[in-house]
Design a protein around this motif. Structure first.
Motif, PDB file in Angstrom:
ATOM      1  N   THR A 209      12.953 -48.845 -52.377  1.00 27.08           N
ATOM      2  CA  THR A 209      13.175 -47.572 -51.698  1.00 27.08           C
ATOM      3  C   THR A 209      13.764 -47.793 -50.313  1.00 27.08           C
ATOM      4  N   ALA A 210      13.220 -48.768 -49.603  1.00 29.88           N
ATOM      5  CA  ALA A 210      13.704 -49.054 -48.252  1.00 29.88           C
ATOM      6  C   ALA A 210      15.169 -49.478 -48.265  1.00 29.88           C
ATOM      7  N   ILE A 211      15.528 -50.352 -49.193  1.00 29.67           N
ATOM      8  CA  ILE A 211      16.915 -50.825 -49.286  1.00 29.67           C
ATOM      9  C   ILE A 211      17.870 -49.658 -49.524  1.00 29.67           C
ATOM     10  N   LEU A 212      17.545 -48.824 -50.496  1.00 30.11           N
ATOM     11  CA  LEU A 212      18.462 -47.754 -50.873  1.00 30.11           C
ATOM     12  C   LEU A 212      18.530 -46.660 -49.815  1.00 30.11           C
ATOM     13  N   LEU A 213      17.425 -46.382 -49.130  1.00 32.33           N
ATOM     14  CA  LEU A 213      17.469 -45.390 -48.051  1.00 32.33           C
ATOM     15  C   LEU A 213      18.259 -45.918 -46.862  1.00 32.33           C
ATOM     16  N   CYS A 214      18.139 -47.208 -46.601  1.00 35.90           N
ATOM     17  CA  CYS A 214      18.926 -47.796 -45.516  1.00 35.90           C
ATOM     18  C   CYS A 214      20.418 -47.732 -45.856  1.00 35.90           C
ATOM     19  N   LYS A 215      20.759 -47.994 -47.102  1.00 38.48           N
ATOM     20  CA  LYS A 215      22.148 -47.872 -47.530  1.00 38.48           C
ATOM     21  C   LYS A 215      22.651 -46.439 -47.403  1.00 38.48           C
ATOM     22  N   ALA A 216      21.714 -45.477 -47.528  1.00 41.39           N
ATOM     23  CA  ALA A 216      22.085 -44.065 -47.404  1.00 41.39           C
ATOM     24  C   ALA A 216      22.194 -43.624 -45.947  1.00 41.39           C
ATOM     25  N   GLY A 217      21.903 -44.527 -45.010  1.00 37.60           N
ATOM     26  CA  GLY A 217      22.109 -44.223 -43.605  1.00 37.60           C
ATOM     27  C   GLY A 217      20.854 -43.955 -42.797  1.00 37.60           C
ATOM     28  N   TYR A 218      19.673 -44.059 -43.416  1.00 39.40           N
ATOM     29  CA  TYR A 218      18.433 -43.742 -42.709  1.00 39.40           C
ATOM     30  C   TYR A 218      17.872 -44.956 -41.962  1.00 39.40           C
ATOM     31  N   LYS A 219      17.121 -44.664 -40.919  1.00 40.61           N
ATOM     32  CA  LYS A 219      16.365 -45.689 -40.210  1.00 40.61           C
ATOM     33  C   LYS A 219      15.061 -45.897 -40.969  1.00 40.61           C
ATOM     34  N   VAL A 220      14.790 -47.146 -41.394  1.00 39.70           N
ATOM     35  CA  VAL A 220      13.659 -47.394 -42.285  1.00 39.70           C
ATOM     36  C   VAL A 220      12.773 -48.508 -41.747  1.00 39.70           C
ATOM     37  N   THR A 221      11.462 -48.251 -41.769  1.00 39.25           N
ATOM     38  CA  THR A 221      10.448 -49.246 -41.433  1.00 39.25           C
ATOM     39  C   THR A 221       9.495 -49.368 -42.609  1.00 39.25           C
ATOM     40  N   VAL A 222       9.118 -50.603 -42.941  1.00 37.70           N
ATOM     41  CA  VAL A 222       8.144 -50.849 -44.016  1.00 37.70           C
ATOM     42  C   VAL A 222       6.906 -51.479 -43.399  1.00 37.70           C
ATOM     43  N   LEU A 223       5.742 -50.941 -43.737  1.00 41.58           N
ATOM     44  CA  LEU A 223       4.458 -51.466 -43.262  1.00 41.58           C
ATOM     45  C   LEU A 223       3.719 -52.091 -44.442  1.00 41.58           C
ATOM     46  N   GLU A 224       3.380 -53.368 -44.326  1.00 41.07           N
ATOM     47  CA  GLU A 224       2.704 -54.103 -45.394  1.00 41.07           C
ATOM     48  C   GLU A 224       1.470 -54.812 -44.829  1.00 41.07           C
ATOM     49  N   GLN A 225       0.327 -54.608 -45.488  1.00 41.86           N
ATOM     50  CA  GLN A 225      -0.911 -55.178 -44.956  1.00 41.86           C
ATOM     51  C   GLN A 225      -1.021 -56.685 -45.174  1.00 41.86           C
ATOM     52  N   ASP A 226      -0.396 -57.233 -46.221  1.00 42.45           N
ATOM     53  CA  ASP A 226      -0.484 -58.672 -46.461  1.00 42.45           C
ATOM     54  C   ASP A 226       0.325 -59.447 -45.425  1.00 42.45           C
ATOM     55  N   ALA A 227      -0.206 -60.612 -45.064  1.00 39.94           N
ATOM     56  CA  ALA A 227       0.451 -61.426 -44.050  1.00 39.94           C
ATOM     57  C   ALA A 227       1.657 -62.183 -44.607  1.00 39.94           C
ATOM     58  N   GLU A 228       1.708 -62.337 -45.921  1.00 37.24           N
ATOM     59  CA  GLU A 228       2.838 -63.021 -46.545  1.00 37.24           C
ATOM     60  C   GLU A 228       3.129 -62.351 -47.880  1.00 37.24           C
ATOM     61  N   LEU A 229       4.329 -62.610 -48.394  1.00 38.40           N
ATOM     62  CA  LEU A 229       4.697 -62.023 -49.684  1.00 38.40           C
ATOM     63  C   LEU A 229       3.934 -62.742 -50.783  1.00 38.40           C
ATOM     64  N   ARG A 230       2.987 -62.063 -51.360  1.00 37.19           N
ATOM     65  CA  ARG A 230       2.240 -62.625 -52.479  1.00 37.19           C
ATOM     66  C   ARG A 230       2.430 -61.709 -53.676  1.00 37.19           C
TER      67      ARG A 230
END
Length: 438
Positions: free
Chosen positions: A22-43
């Motif tokens: 969702t973040a990738i496609l909204l950014c491509k559509a021109g929006y400012k996007v922030t993603v908040l993730e509780q995990d400290a690393e990609l698991r």
């Protein structure tokens, strides 16, 4: 690109497959996007994931299918077996049939590799991804668009997107109800075995020499296996024990008990279990349909498992996430001013609920068909799989040409364009009139 999109701040809660797509496609559509993730690393817990054609069309839209192909395996067929004898009941060709029919392949790959590619693309698109960021669920304000972090920092958003999974706190906030009770459908047990080990075993060699998706259907149980890059992915399902409590996330499995449970199955399944030394198990939960994914304020919506959690028996969980991400982003790309956002979210809600609910019900139907106990219904299922030409009502819904075309032939971006031609101009007109009145 209208100037408001560069300032319109979308905050995605959760950096799983749905959140990152969702973040990738909204950014491509021109929006400012922030993603908040509780995990400290990609698991990414678990191993393999199937990517059918409708998922891969969205990966093309993101511009990452070439990277996916470098890490994926293209299976030749889906093979259905009798659980005891190992007799082939049905074969559904995938390669080259799927590519020739739908223009994109059917793939399998490591979930961790898929998530890493999505994460890298999100960063390349200037999405701001914050790991190790915990929010206070009770202090998500869907009216004013604010999120309070455990650190006390306040994040302001013009739109919050809850991509926080099947136990979504954003959904709880949207519905203004306690967390939905969850009923376990089955236990899923997962393990991977190195493919080089398989090649050394004459009984198992054929399972990896030509990549296919292998499915053994047994009484109340199922085995799904396929080759990944360098590994063989195994998933075994069975009903939860009567005294088993509801649990979230992975737990270790008693391998001795697992070998006993499948002791009367095809020798290849027994051989795989002899090579296994550590399984992990998850609970699969009965999906629950909710009435709306959009808050009346227009500042909160849901996506992915938070909105449409799906049982795995049609391999459509990730595909539904990606389709929803594409639908949402392509609709919001149509906005000319902020006043149109709520109407576009309504279109997203109505468009996606119908399809995802259909897929969820079909997945439940496949669960029932594939887990039939021994008896007359199972004998009739196996007879039909072996003897009938697939058509409407065929036991393997993926081979039903009408259902397959509806499922795998779907193009989320094209569907938005069709929707916009029919209905989108109404939302645009209403938004323009509202803006003029203001």
């Amino acid at each position: 690109m209208t100037s408001f999109k560069r300032k319109f701040h979308v905050v995605v809660v959760g950096a799983g497959l749905a959140g990152l797509a969702t973040a990738i496609l909204l950014c491509k559509a021109g929006y400012k996007v922030t993603v908040l993730e509780q995990d400290a690393e990609l698991r990414e817990i678990g191993a393999g994931i199937q990517l059918p054609t409708n998922a891969n069309k969205v990966l093309i839209e993101m511009g990452i299918l070439d990277k996916i192909l470098e890490q994926a395996v293209q299976p030749r067929a889906v093979m259905l077996y009798s659980y005891q004898s190992g007799t082939v009941l049905s074969t559904l060709g995938l390669d080259p049939y799927v590519q020739d029919t739908y223009g994109v392949p059917h793939l399998v790959m490591h979930r961790a590799d898929l998530r890493q590619i999505l994460f890298d693309e999100a960063e390349a698109q200037d999405v701001c991804v914050h790991l190790a960021t915990k929010i206070i669920p009770a202090q998500i304000d869907a009216v004013n668009g604010s999120i309070v972090l455990m650190t006390g920092e306040v994040i302001m958003a013009d739109l919050i997107i809850g991509a926080d999974g099947g136990s979504s706190r954003c959904r709880q906030l949207l519905l203004q109800e306690p967390q939905m009770s969850r009923t376990s459908a089955r236990i899923g047990n997962r393990i991977v075995i190195k493919s080089e080990v398989m090649l050394q075993d004459q009984l198992l060699r054929d399972l990896v020499s030509t990549p296919s998706i292998h499915v053994w259907m047994g009484p109340e149980c199922l085995a799904v296996c396929y080759l990944l890059k360098g590994a063989f992915n195994i998933t075994l399902t069975h009903p939860p024990n009567e005294d088993e409590e509801i649990f979230l996330g992975p737990r270790p499995v008693d391998v001795v008990e697992m070998r006993s449970r499948f002791s009367k199955w095809d020798p290849r399944i027994r051989a795989l279990l002899e090579k296994a030394d550590a399984f992990q198990k998850w609970m699969f939960f009965e999906p629950q349909e909710i009435q709306t994914w959009v808050h009346p304020s227009g500042k909160l919506t849901l996506i992915g498992d938070a909105a449409h959690e799906t049982l795995p028996y049609l391999a459509q969980g990730a595909a539904m996430c990606f389709e929803s991400a594409s639908t949402l982003a392509n609709l919001l790309a149509k906005a000319k001013q902020p006043s149109q956002i709520l109407g576009l979210l309504g279109l997203y809600n109505s468009a996606r609920q119908s399809r995802t609910n259909h897929v969820r019900r079909a997945s439940k139907r496949m669960e029932d068909v594939w887990h039939l106990p021994n008896g007359a219904l199972q004998v009739d299922r196996d007879r039909r799989l072996m003897n009938e030409i697939p058509t409407a009502g065929y036991p393997n819904m993926l081979a039903d040409p009408f259902f397959q075309a509806w499922l795998w032939g779907f193009d989320a971006k094209a569907e938005v364009e069709n929707m916009w031609t029919i209905r989108g101009h109404v939302s645009h007109k209403e938004g323009s009139e509202e803006e003029s009145a203001n």
